[in-house]
Design an enzyme around this catalytic site. Structure first.
Site, mmCIF file in Angstrom:
data_model
loop_
_atom_site.group_PDB
_atom_site.id
_atom_site.type_symbol
_atom_site.label_atom_id
_atom_site.label_comp_id
_atom_site.label_asym_id
_atom_site.label_seq_id
_atom_site.Cartn_x
_atom_site.Cartn_y
_atom_site.Cartn_z
ATOM 1 N N ASP A 1 0.861 -1.179 0.000
ATOM 2 C CA ASP A 1 0.000 0.000 0.000
ATOM 3 C C ASP A 1 0.905 1.239 0.000
ATOM 4 O O ASP A 1 2.126 1.139 0.189
ATOM 5 C CB ASP A 1 -0.973 -0.023 1.182
ATOM 6 C CG ASP A 1 -2.222 0.807 0.883
ATOM 7 O OD1 ASP A 1 -2.149 1.702 0.020
ATOM 8 O OD2 ASP A 1 -3.262 0.587 1.508
HETATM 9 C C1 BGC Z 1 -5.082 3.184 0.120
HETATM 10 C C2 BGC Z 1 -5.298 2.175 -0.987
HETATM 11 C C3 BGC Z 1 -5.122 2.836 -2.326
HETATM 12 C C4 BGC Z 1 -3.761 3.485 -2.389
HETATM 13 C C5 BGC Z 1 -3.444 4.127 -3.725
HETATM 14 C C6 BGC Z 1 -3.835 4.012 -0.066
HETATM 15 O O1 BGC Z 1 -3.809 5.081 0.809
HETATM 16 O O2 BGC Z 1 -5.030 2.496 1.347
HETATM 17 O O3 BGC Z 1 -6.559 1.582 -0.855
HETATM 18 O O4 BGC Z 1 -5.295 1.896 -3.345
HETATM 19 O O5 BGC Z 1 -3.702 4.485 -1.381
HETATM 20 O O6 BGC Z 1 -4.142 5.285 -3.922
#
Ligand code: BGC
Length: 733
Positions: free
Chosen positions: A289
């Site tokens: 993530d």
């Molecule tokens: C979130 C994810 C997301 C990623 C990319 C993160 O902060 O937890 O769900 O896909 O950002 O934007």
């Protein structure tokens, strides 16, 4: 995701020609940085928009004026494997550099958060799951895939399939609710919709199931918080949707931010290598993530960035989202022998395999005609699907005195700021909607020809204008009050310690009730709310979530009776926040809650949910009868008769549950095993049949082993998890 022998040979040949820098480049995901006037990383800017610090318009303005660094030089040098951009022409330009100007011409995999639709925004997932309609789940995902691919996005960071039982957690909005079976069916359908239409290179994307795993179990519902649980709980509740997604061929997985039993998922070898890759057979790759590799230092599990990068790579984390740690530190680790070359090769092989499977080597670009076609507006069938999905996701929680549907010609006072705000219909994680596509409840009612006058009065934020509330109540036959949460109140980083109606909205409802006029309450929200007072005092409650761009049309058609509601709750609702987490399939206690004091209950709140999982009313009524359970060698054959006992056609979600009455581990009081949507004309009766394979009646123990244990089982069928017929059967497997 399977490759042919020829495709596998192509990947191996490419791998054999790559330098170490180029290999590590494939493991590096970039997002554009904003440079110049507005100096924050792009991910921060997106967060600012999603959490409401800046409006979407402001975001658009910044994006159109700010200078962005898309890391073109790094792409040219083969140091970038993936990008996160949603501008189709920009994506074509970046792909051109990767394909035509880098040494090996490897295209970028371009990812983006397309969670519940792209420009066609469908209901938030917790709402769409209320339709219990697998065909719909698949259709909406398919449309999202086609729209994102038309924008040069070939990798959707969806589906989010975290089981979530604590509605204080803001991210309950993004997933299919509290139940592992519904979550698994949702996951399968989403993967099929995103990935399986290979009729054209532009009809599918790579799915990214997230967040692996147990993110929804964050302690006290506080985002990013720690999680700890038994292996059996992990396997029975949080892993099933991921297992199902892998069986369906999901191409990629995003690891969760949280630690599980002390080890952050980002560096958790057991979760990534042993379970995901070995046991579940992931063929594609795992991405971290955002910034999660660096956060392992803050977790206190790594000394510095380099240590975090080494731990992540060894654990099986194939791609680094956003930190550059792989880019900056992995080469030295390989040269020093801390990270074997085989680890790098495995990660790159997986990433290249997904790119090959996506057809990116043959079709890296979006044709200009397609970009232009979308610029002209949304095709009519996309708009129609948005409306259908929204209509199916509405849940009628209460309809005392059959106040709904509202008769045409009745004078409606529409109250509440949310009712008139088209910017609030899409919900969390909707990033590509256009204002001209969005329909507020006010506009929806007007377009449907209702006799409606709108009084904003106030909403979840700010003061309520009580003199306007008085005026609204005066000149009408019925009041429709729209209350709930703004989009920014759910989603990432939007946990709440109090999930009752925010702001002065309850006081507004009290004032409306005091007028003596009939009050129909419509909820717009991203999580189950604590509605004890509302359920006791309001005659009608219609749960409408954030339904996407056609929210207004869908709500109007339900309010006016053109559509008969059929949604059933995908998550239980509490009376008060202190009951969280509250969910129907909880393990049996030795002292189930009852009137008696020394039972599992509260002194000051009910022990059970207010509206349980599976609950949802219709404008007609259904009666269940004659539950019959018979056994054959491999399965139980179950039938129940369902009759439409009311005056109009309606659709019922027939739910099948079981209980393993005595087992070697404490089992849930009830577990959903199957469901069917059944449409009946008034007076019509039908026998609804299910086949429950015996192999599906077991559970995982604390060694992660699946067990089928002989003994007594209860089989339930009904219209909600609380209201079922029951039969017992003794089984020897
Ligand atoms: C979130 C994810 C997301 C990623 C990319 C993160 O902060 O937890 O769900 O896909 O950002 O934007």
């Amino acid at each position: 995701m399977k490759l042919t022998q020829e495709q596998k040979a192509f990947v191996e040949d490419l791998l054999s020609r790559m330098t170490l820098d180029e290999k590590i480049g494939q493991m590096n995901q970039e997002s554009p940085s904003i440079v110049g006037g507005f100096d924050v990383p792009f991910s921060e800017l997106i967060e600012m928009m999603t959490d409401g610090r800046i409006s979407q318009e402001e975001f658009g303005r910044i994006m159109s004026t700010a200078k962005q660094d898309f890391h073109e030089d790094d792409i040219r040098a083969g140091l970038v494997g993936s990008q996160m951009v949603n501008d189709p022409r920009q994506n074509n330009a970046l792909q051109k550099i990767a394909v035509e100007e880098s040494r090996l011409g490897i295209p970028l995999i371009i990812g983006f958060d397309v969670i519940h639709g792209f420009r066609s925004v469908f209901p938030i997932a917790i709402g769409e799951a209320c339709s219990f309609d697998d065909a719909l789940f698949e259709e909406t995902a398919h449309m999202a895939a086609a729209e994102s691919r038309a924008h040069g996005i070939n990798w959707n960071f969806a589906p989010m399939i975290d089981a979530a039982r604590d509605s204080r957690w803001g991210r309950v909005s993004e997933g299919p609710g509290e139940d592992p079976l519904l979550g698994s069916r949702f996951a399968r359908a989403k993967i099929r919709g995103l990935q399986n239409d290979r009729s054209s290179a532009l009809n599918y994307v790579a799915a990214c199931t997230k967040h692996y795993v147990a993110y929804g179990a964050c302690e006290s519902g506080r985002d990013y918080n720690t999680t700890s649980m038994s292996v059996s709980n992990l396997y029975n509740v949080y892993l099933p949707a991921f297992r199902a997604a892998m069986e369906e061929g999901a191409a990629t997985v995003m690891a969760a931010f949280n630690d599980l039993n002390g080890v952050p998922c980002t560096v958790n070898r057991w979760l990534l290598r042993d379970i995901l890759k070995k046991e579940f057979g992931l063929d594609g790759f795992v991405v971290s993530d955002a910034n999660a590799i660096r956060e392992c230092v803050i977790h206190g599990i790594a000394e510095d960035d380099a240590d975090a990068g080494v731990q992540a790579a060894l654990a099986g984390m194939d791609m680094d989202m956003g930190t550059h740690i792989y880019k900056d530190c992995l080469k030295a680790a390989v040269e020093q022998g801390t990270v074997p070359m085989a680890v790098i090769d495995e990660a790159v092989r997986r990433i290249l395999s997904v790119k090959v499977w996506l057809g990116l080597f043959e079709n890296p670009y979006v044709p200009e005609e397609l970009i232009e076609a979308y610029e002209k507006g949304l095709p009519a069938e996309h708009v129609a699907l948005c409306r259908k999905a929204a209509e199916e996701s509405v849940v009628l929680l209460k309809n005392e005195g059959n106040l709904l549907p509202i008769k045409r010609g009745q004078k409606i006072s529409l109250v509440g700021k949310l009712a008139g705000d088209a910017n609030e219909v899409c919900g969390a994680w909707a990033m590509a909607w256009k204002p001209e596509d969005c329909v507020s409840i006010q506009k929806g009612l007007e377009a449907a020809g209702a006799e409606v006058k709108y009084y904003p009065c106030g909403g979840p934020e700010g003061e309520i204008d009580f003199s306007e509330v008085d005026r609204a109540a005066r000149d009408c036959d019925v009041i429709v009050a729209v209350v709930g949460e703004t989009c920014a109140m759910s989603g990432e980083a939007s946990s709440k310690a109090d999930i009752s109606l925010p702001g002065g909205q309850r006081a507004m409802l009290q004032a409306l009730l005091a007028s003596g006029k009939p009050v129909v309450t419509v909820l717009m929200n991203g999580r189950p709310l604590a509605l004890g007072w509302e359920a006791e005092n309001l005659p009608v409650i219609l749960e409408a979530w954030h339904l996407g761009i056609r929210m207004g049309d869908a709500v109007a058609s339900v309010l006016l009776g053109d559509v008969n509601p059929s949604g059933k709750l995908s998550s239980s609702f509490p009376s008060v926040t202190g009951q969280c987490p509250v969910y129907y399939n909880h393990p049996s206690t030795g002292r189930p809650g009852s009137k008696s004091k020394f039972t599992s209950r509260y002194l000051d709140a009910p022990w059970d949910s207010l509206f349980p999982f599976g609950h949802g009313l219709s404008y007609t009524t259904f009666a269940y009868d004659n539950l019959v359970v018979t056994e054959n060698p491999d399965a139980l054959e179950i039938s129940v008769s369902l009759k439409n006992t009311g005056g109009r056609e309606g659709t019922e979600v027939v739910q099948l549950y079981m209980q393993d009455v005595s087992a070697s581990l404490v089992r849930p009081v009830k577990e959903l095993k199957d469901y069917q949507r059944v449409t009946l004309a008034p007076g019509e009766e039908k026998t609804v049949s299910f086949t429950l394979p015996k192999a599906a009646m077991g559970f995982y123990d604390n060694a992660g082993q699946y067990r089928l244990e002989n003994g007594l089982f209860r089989i339930f069928a009904g219209g909600s998890s609380r209201d079922c017929l029951m039969q017992e059967i003794r089984l020897a497997f």
